[in-house]
Write an enzyme that holds these catalytic residues in place. Sequence first.
Site, PDB file in Angstrom:
ATOM      1  N   ALA A   1      34.123  37.839  35.019  1.00  0.00           N
ATOM      2  CA  ALA A   1      34.480  39.198  34.609  1.00  0.00           C
ATOM      3  C   ALA A   1      35.537  39.829  35.511  1.00  0.00           C
ATOM      4  CB  ALA A   1      33.234  40.083  34.586  1.00  0.00           C
ATOM      5  N   CYS A   2      35.873  39.176  36.608  1.00  0.00           N
ATOM      6  CA  CYS A   2      36.802  39.724  37.602  1.00  0.00           C
ATOM      7  C   CYS A   2      38.208  39.152  37.403  1.00  0.00           C
ATOM      8  CB  CYS A   2      36.288  39.384  39.003  1.00  0.00           C
ATOM      9  SG  CYS A   2      37.430  39.812  40.331  1.00  0.00           S
ATOM     10  N   SER A   3      39.184  40.027  37.249  1.00  0.00           N
ATOM     11  CA  SER A   3      40.559  39.557  37.041  1.00  0.00           C
ATOM     12  C   SER A   3      41.104  38.815  38.261  1.00  0.00           C
ATOM     13  CB  SER A   3      41.478  40.725  36.674  1.00  0.00           C
ATOM     14  OG  SER A   3      41.538  41.665  37.720  1.00  0.00           O
TER      15      SER A   3
END
Length: 113
Positions: free
Chosen positions: A10-12
Amino acid sequence: MGVTIWHNPACSNSRGALKLIRDAGIEPEVIEYLQAPPDVATLRQLLAESGLAAADLVRSKEPEFAGLALAGADEATLLAAMAAHPRLINRPVVRTAKGTRLCRPPETVLEIL
């Protein structure tokens, strides 16, 4: 030693580091640490390898940080909190034979590939 990434899909920043690793032709071991949280000993080892302090690895903007009153906490308290609440662990962390880094920004991973 291969390449390992502590990854949160979920983390860019985490996705960016993983892409850079794969673009370099490397298929890393991907550890989704939210599903398989590290224990305190593993976190201590990571800190020793990276030269970071626990305060550098903790995500102080997470609601759990405030909820657990971690501002100003000592290293042992922060490590215990990160082991119990892995959302508090900053990411991505990448380990290679050349070193261990918190890869924020993702391009930091290029230093150790």
